[in-house]
Design an enzyme around this catalytic site. Structure first.
Site, PDB file in Angstrom:
ATOM      1  N   SER A  78      -2.540  38.099  13.437  1.00  0.00           N
ATOM      2  CA  SER A  78      -2.724  37.779  14.851  1.00  0.00           C
ATOM      3  C   SER A  78      -3.982  36.912  15.052  1.00  0.00           C
ATOM      4  O   SER A  78      -4.119  35.877  14.391  1.00  0.00           O
ATOM      5  CB  SER A  78      -2.781  39.110  15.623  1.00  0.00           C
ATOM      6  OG  SER A  78      -2.522  38.930  16.978  1.00  0.00           O
ATOM      7  N   ASP A 199       8.746  40.326  16.585  1.00  0.00           N
ATOM      8  CA  ASP A 199       7.457  40.469  17.272  1.00  0.00           C
ATOM      9  C   ASP A 199       7.630  40.073  18.744  1.00  0.00           C
ATOM     10  O   ASP A 199       8.075  38.962  19.040  1.00  0.00           O
ATOM     11  CB  ASP A 199       6.435  39.551  16.589  1.00  0.00           C
ATOM     12  CG  ASP A 199       5.015  39.782  17.088  1.00  0.00           C
ATOM     13  OD1 ASP A 199       4.861  40.397  18.160  1.00  0.00           O
ATOM     14  OD2 ASP A 199       4.088  39.353  16.397  1.00  0.00           O
ATOM     15  N   HIS A 227       5.033  43.425  16.044  1.00  0.00           N
ATOM     16  CA  HIS A 227       3.758  42.736  15.821  1.00  0.00           C
ATOM     17  C   HIS A 227       2.951  43.400  14.702  1.00  0.00           C
ATOM     18  O   HIS A 227       2.210  42.744  13.997  1.00  0.00           O
ATOM     19  CB  HIS A 227       2.956  42.729  17.129  1.00  0.00           C
ATOM     20  CG  HIS A 227       1.741  41.854  17.071  1.00  0.00           C
ATOM     21  ND1 HIS A 227       1.821  40.497  16.790  1.00  0.00           N
ATOM     22  CD2 HIS A 227       0.423  42.116  17.247  1.00  0.00           C
ATOM     23  CE1 HIS A 227       0.603  39.984  16.800  1.00  0.00           C
ATOM     24  NE2 HIS A 227      -0.262  40.943  17.062  1.00  0.00           N
TER      25      HIS A 227
END
Ligand SMILES: *[C@@H]1O[C@H](CO)[C@@H](O)[C@H](O)[C@H]1NC(C)=O
Ligand SMILES: *[C@@H]1O[C@H](CO)[C@@H](O)[C@H](O)[C@H]1NC(C)=O
Length: 249
Positions: A78, A199, A227
């Site tokens: 991320s 995700d 995610h």
């Protein structure tokens, strides 16, 4: 045997990798999961982070401490993709490969902030996103801080996350600098992207947008992963990382 350095996303900490750490160690690898500034159990408070350098400092200090000929594989999840990119720029010779796990991946033709802004654009159509954004620079500017809610974390790990999540900052002003990354340094490192197809936070379409704008040497996929692939699909992730370790020594 490879040495993996694992860099968490915004609001998270080294804790989120706990399953992957033991899987990689059992396979004989060295693994270093780090807490960035004001994350996990790092003693700094978010108000003490004045710049993205303050946030990235634990990784930069770690890279500086590596023996001269030692190389690591950086893994960024991320927002961790932003942080590993800064480390690649400063220490390109110490990185044998960089893995972006459903991560913000910068390119060489726009500032890093552009890719983060694309994410804000993409989530703006999701009114029930389980997170809170603060606009300390005014509503006309990008958000400055966030706390991501735990809804997107699989049920079995949600309780853990609720106790460990901390507020995070985006540092958009710092990241609008056009000259943070160069072809000679950042551009010289082998990059691999791992797409998490299910995700809901950084959607598959956005992950593909990052890859189109900044082609990698390899693209891998994890089916059925939300995610938090390191918690929901640790075995598939370990397999992909071991392949990276084999290929880029
Ligand atoms: C942008 O980044 C470069 C490289 O890190 C730095 O030398 C320069 O001072 C930065 N510019 C601004 C306006 O912060
Ligand atoms: C943003 O998300 C939507 C789905 O909500 C998708 O159709 C679109 O292609 C995305 N844009 C980018 C740049 O990924």
């Amino acid at each position: 045997m490879a040495h993996f350095v694992l860099i968490h996303g915004i609001c998270h900490g080294a804790w989120c990798w706990y399953m992957l750490v033991s899987l990689l160690q059992s396979a004989g690898h060295r693994v270093t999961p780090l807490d960035l500034g004001a994350s996990g159990i790092n003693p700094k408070q978010i108000s003490e982070l004045d710049s993205v350098s303050d946030y990235a400092r634990p990784l930069m200090e770690f890279m500086a401490s590596l023996p001269r000929h030692e190389k690591v594989i950086l893994v960024g999840h991320s927002y961790g993709g932003v942080v590993i990119s800064l480390a690649m720029e400063s220490y390109p010779k110490k990185v044998s490969a960089a893995v972006y796990l459903t991560a913000f991946m910068p390119n060489l033709h726009s500032p890093i902030a552009t890719g983060v802004a694309e994410f804000f654009k993409n989530i703006s159509s999701e009114p029930n996103m389980d997170s809170h954004l603060w606009f300390d620079d005014g509503p006309e500017n990008p958000p400055t801080r966030t706390i991501f809610g735990p809804k997107y974390i699989a049920a079995k790990d949600r309780e853990l996350a609720i106790t460990l999540l901390r507020q995070g900052k985006f540092f958009m002003k710092d990241l609008s600098n056009e000259s943070l990354l160069t072809k000679e340094n950042f551009g010289s490192v082998n990059r691999v992207y791992i797409v998490c197809k299910d995700d809901l936070l950084i959607k598959e379409s956005l992950q593909k947008w990052y890859i189109e704008n900044s082609p990698t040497v390899d693209v891998k996929f994890i089916d059925g992963s939300d995610h938090m692939a390191m918690l929901s699909k640790p075995h598939q992730l370990r397999k992909h990382l071991q392949e990276v370790a084999e290929k880029y020594k």
